[in-house]
Write a protein that holds these residues in place. Structure first.
Motif, PDB file in Angstrom:
ATOM      1  N   ALA A   1       9.279   8.401  -6.931  1.00  0.00           N
ATOM      2  CA  ALA A   1       9.867   7.090  -6.650  1.00  0.00           C
ATOM      3  C   ALA A   1       8.765   6.068  -6.380  1.00  0.00           C
ATOM      4  N   LEU A   2       7.799   6.438  -5.529  1.00  0.00           N
ATOM      5  CA  LEU A   2       6.695   5.524  -5.211  1.00  0.00           C
ATOM      6  C   LEU A   2       5.867   5.190  -6.442  1.00  0.00           C
ATOM      7  N   LEU A   3       5.510   6.226  -7.202  1.00  0.00           N
ATOM      8  CA  LEU A   3       4.673   6.022  -8.382  1.00  0.00           C
ATOM      9  C   LEU A   3       5.399   5.211  -9.444  1.00  0.00           C
ATOM     10  N   GLY A   4       6.676   5.515  -9.622  1.00  0.00           N
ATOM     11  CA  GLY A   4       7.429   4.805 -10.644  1.00  0.00           C
ATOM     12  C   GLY A   4       7.617   3.338 -10.329  1.00  0.00           C
ATOM     13  N   ILE A   5       7.758   3.019  -9.041  1.00  0.00           N
ATOM     14  CA  ILE A   5       7.918   1.625  -8.628  1.00  0.00           C
ATOM     15  C   ILE A   5       6.596   0.866  -8.772  1.00  0.00           C
ATOM     16  N   ALA A   6       5.492   1.521  -8.385  1.00  0.00           N
ATOM     17  CA  ALA A   6       4.222   0.815  -8.287  1.00  0.00           C
ATOM     18  C   ALA A   6       3.416   0.791  -9.585  1.00  0.00           C
ATOM     19  N   LEU A   7       3.683   1.732 -10.494  1.00  0.00           N
ATOM     20  CA  LEU A   7       2.858   1.844 -11.688  1.00  0.00           C
ATOM     21  C   LEU A   7       3.629   1.433 -12.927  1.00  0.00           C
ATOM     22  N   ASP A   8       2.924   0.802 -13.843  1.00  0.00           N
ATOM     23  CA  ASP A   8       3.513   0.453 -15.134  1.00  0.00           C
ATOM     24  C   ASP A   8       3.118   1.543 -16.127  1.00  0.00           C
ATOM     25  N   ASP A   9       3.910   2.615 -16.167  1.00  0.00           N
ATOM     26  CA  ASP A   9       3.577   3.753 -17.005  1.00  0.00           C
ATOM     27  C   ASP A   9       4.841   4.504 -17.372  1.00  0.00           C
ATOM     28  N   ASP A  10       4.741   5.360 -18.384  1.00  0.00           N
ATOM     29  CA  ASP A  10       5.858   6.174 -18.828  1.00  0.00           C
ATOM     30  C   ASP A  10       6.272   7.148 -17.724  1.00  0.00           C
ATOM     31  N   LEU A  11       7.579   7.381 -17.584  1.00  0.00           N
ATOM     32  CA  LEU A  11       8.076   8.236 -16.508  1.00  0.00           C
ATOM     33  C   LEU A  11       7.569   9.679 -16.619  1.00  0.00           C
TER      34      LEU A  11
ATOM     35  N   GLU B   1      -8.994   8.602 -12.978  1.00  0.00           N
ATOM     36  CA  GLU B   1      -9.381   7.663 -11.912  1.00  0.00           C
ATOM     37  C   GLU B   1      -8.227   7.411 -10.956  1.00  0.00           C
ATOM     38  N   ARG B   2      -7.037   7.222 -11.491  1.00  0.00           N
ATOM     39  CA  ARG B   2      -5.848   6.999 -10.668  1.00  0.00           C
ATOM     40  C   ARG B   2      -5.612   8.178  -9.727  1.00  0.00           C
ATOM     41  N   LEU B   3      -5.710   9.397 -10.247  1.00  0.00           N
ATOM     42  CA  LEU B   3      -5.417  10.576  -9.445  1.00  0.00           C
ATOM     43  C   LEU B   3      -6.494  10.845  -8.404  1.00  0.00           C
ATOM     44  N   LEU B   4      -7.742  10.512  -8.728  1.00  0.00           N
ATOM     45  CA  LEU B   4      -8.800  10.656  -7.723  1.00  0.00           C
ATOM     46  C   LEU B   4      -8.547   9.714  -6.550  1.00  0.00           C
ATOM     47  N   ARG B   5      -8.145   8.478  -6.866  1.00  0.00           N
ATOM     48  CA  ARG B   5      -7.887   7.498  -5.813  1.00  0.00           C
ATOM     49  C   ARG B   5      -6.690   7.901  -4.960  1.00  0.00           C
ATOM     50  N   LEU B   6      -5.587   8.227  -5.590  1.00  0.00           N
ATOM     51  CA  LEU B   6      -4.379   8.586  -4.853  1.00  0.00           C
ATOM     52  C   LEU B   6      -4.488   9.980  -4.233  1.00  0.00           C
TER      53      LEU B   6
ATOM     54  N   GLY C   1       1.878  -4.679 -15.001  1.00  0.00           N
ATOM     55  CA  GLY C   1       0.780  -3.897 -15.546  1.00  0.00           C
ATOM     56  C   GLY C   1      -0.167  -3.381 -14.486  1.00  0.00           C
ATOM     57  N   ARG C   2       0.334  -2.642 -13.537  1.00  0.00           N
ATOM     58  CA  ARG C   2      -0.499  -2.167 -12.448  1.00  0.00           C
ATOM     59  C   ARG C   2      -1.031  -0.772 -12.762  1.00  0.00           C
ATOM     60  N   ALA C   3      -2.350  -0.617 -12.784  1.00  0.00           N
ATOM     61  CA  ALA C   3      -2.955   0.655 -13.173  1.00  0.00           C
ATOM     62  C   ALA C   3      -2.994   1.650 -12.025  1.00  0.00           C
ATOM     63  N   HIS C   4      -3.203   1.154 -10.797  1.00  0.00           N
ATOM     64  CA  HIS C   4      -3.379   2.067  -9.667  1.00  0.00           C
ATOM     65  C   HIS C   4      -2.392   1.831  -8.525  1.00  0.00           C
ATOM     66  N   GLY C   5      -1.617   0.771  -8.591  1.00  0.00           N
ATOM     67  CA  GLY C   5      -0.594   0.561  -7.582  1.00  0.00           C
ATOM     68  C   GLY C   5      -1.039  -0.196  -6.355  1.00  0.00           C
ATOM     69  N   GLY C   6      -2.347  -0.363  -6.151  1.00  0.00           N
ATOM     70  CA  GLY C   6      -2.832  -1.134  -5.021  1.00  0.00           C
ATOM     71  C   GLY C   6      -2.752  -0.388  -3.699  1.00  0.00           C
ATOM     72  N   PRO C   7      -3.113  -1.075  -2.610  1.00  0.00           N
ATOM     73  CA  PRO C   7      -3.163  -0.426  -1.285  1.00  0.00           C
ATOM     74  C   PRO C   7      -1.811   0.040  -0.783  1.00  0.00           C
ATOM     75  N   TRP C   8      -0.719  -0.643  -1.187  1.00  0.00           N
ATOM     76  CA  TRP C   8       0.600  -0.219  -0.707  1.00  0.00           C
ATOM     77  C   TRP C   8       0.975   1.150  -1.257  1.00  0.00           C
ATOM     78  N   LEU C   9       0.645   1.396  -2.525  1.00  0.00           N
ATOM     79  CA  LEU C   9       0.932   2.718  -3.085  1.00  0.00           C
ATOM     80  C   LEU C   9       0.076   3.776  -2.413  1.00  0.00           C
ATOM     81  N   TRP C  10      -1.197   3.469  -2.167  1.00  0.00           N
ATOM     82  CA  TRP C  10      -2.072   4.430  -1.476  1.00  0.00           C
ATOM     83  C   TRP C  10      -1.486   4.803  -0.112  1.00  0.00           C
ATOM     84  N   ALA C  11      -1.014   3.789   0.624  1.00  0.00           N
ATOM     85  CA  ALA C  11      -0.416   4.041   1.941  1.00  0.00           C
ATOM     86  C   ALA C  11       0.866   4.862   1.804  1.00  0.00           C
ATOM     87  N   GLY C  12       1.665   4.556   0.784  1.00  0.00           N
ATOM     88  CA  GLY C  12       2.893   5.319   0.575  1.00  0.00           C
ATOM     89  C   GLY C  12       2.609   6.766   0.231  1.00  0.00           C
ATOM     90  N   VAL C  13       1.607   7.012  -0.602  1.00  0.00           N
ATOM     91  CA  VAL C  13       1.224   8.381  -0.956  1.00  0.00           C
ATOM     92  C   VAL C  13       0.688   9.110   0.274  1.00  0.00           C
TER      93      VAL C  13
END
Length: 256
Positions: free
Chosen positions: A165-175, A72-77, A133-145
């Motif tokens: 850098a963008l994904l690591g800042i916006a997402l709460d996930d393993d590197l 779902e995350r990858l489809l959105r981004l 705990g951000r699953a998708h990063g929100g609109p700012w991550l979408w704009a950055g991508v």
């Protein structure tokens, strides 16, 4: 293209495929190689972009375990990556060729700076992510991508570093999972731009050197698989040093 030139392009493709999977700066290997062999910058960039697509796919495949649960995350981004790649590709084809000679050295400098400061960026990312705990990063991550996709469609060196850098800042996930997502989004950008370049070559005078494409593609497939398997064993300092040296050569070739 003689045999030695072909071997050089193939070897550059292997290196770029591996580096793209691990770091995301493979264009700084293949693009300068094509310039050194006498290719016109825009033709080199277009051919290089198409040639690296298979390597980004194999690199993403090598991280398939880390991709589980990210659909779902990858489809959105990924939608942002597609739009950005198309915009960047149209800018490359629409702007005068002379503009590329001035814009790309600046982009390479930015890419090299990102390569050098990557360790600090990663430490900053880890601090920013603690307790979030951000699953998708929100609109700012979408704009950055989206903006990273524009950059990737136009030139693309170090787009992987920008993305991680963008994904690591916006997402709460393993590197490692973040890096896997970066590989998929890079593949989407390169693939979208590549399809547009191919279409434009059919319906306009956009030039593609298919020998260069095939050699880079073959090399990048091998490099992508190797990068996914042994990338963590390569000393980061050595890798960054090689990328910076090659990038400086590219700048020299463009400006001299």
């Amino acid at each position: 293209m003689n045999v030695l030139d072909a071997l050089a392009v193939f070897a550059a493709g292997i290196a770029a495929g591996g580096i793209n999977t691990i770091v995301g700066s493979g264009t700084l290997i293949t693009f300068p190689t094509l310039l050194a062999l006498g290719y016109v910058p825009v033709v080199a960039n277009v051919s290089n972009n198409i040639g690296l697509v298979p390597g980004t796919v194999t690199g993403a495949y090598g991280y398939r375990e880390e991709l589980k649960g990210q659909r779902e995350r990858l489809l959105r981004l990924g939608s942002a990556s597609v739009v950005g790649a198309i915009v960047g590709s149209l800018l490359l084809l629409g702007l005068p060729a002379e503009a590329f000679k001035f814009i790309v050295p600046a982009l390479i400098v930015v890419a090299l700076v990102l390569v050098v400061v990557q360790p600090r960026l990663q430490r900053w990312m880890l601090r920013r992510r603690e307790g979030e705990g951000r699953a998708h990063g929100g609109p700012w991550l979408w704009a950055g991508v989206l903006l990273a996709g524009v950059y990737g469609g136009y030139f693309g060196a170090a787009q992987g570093i920008v993305l991680i850098a963008l994904l690591g800042i916006a997402l709460d996930d393993d590197l490692q999972r973040v890096n896997a997502a970066k590989n998929v989004l890079s593949a989407v950008v390169n693939g979208s731009a590549g399809l547009l370049f191919i279409a434009m070559s059919i319906f306009s005078d956009t030039r593609i050197d298919w020998w260069a494409v095939l050699l880079i593609a073959a090399g990048s497939i091998v490099g992508g698989l190797i990068g996914a398997r042994v990338g963590r064993r390569i000393p980061p300092l050595v890798l960054r040093g090689v990328i910076v040296a090659v990038g400086l050569v590219a700048i020299a070739n463009l400006l001299l």
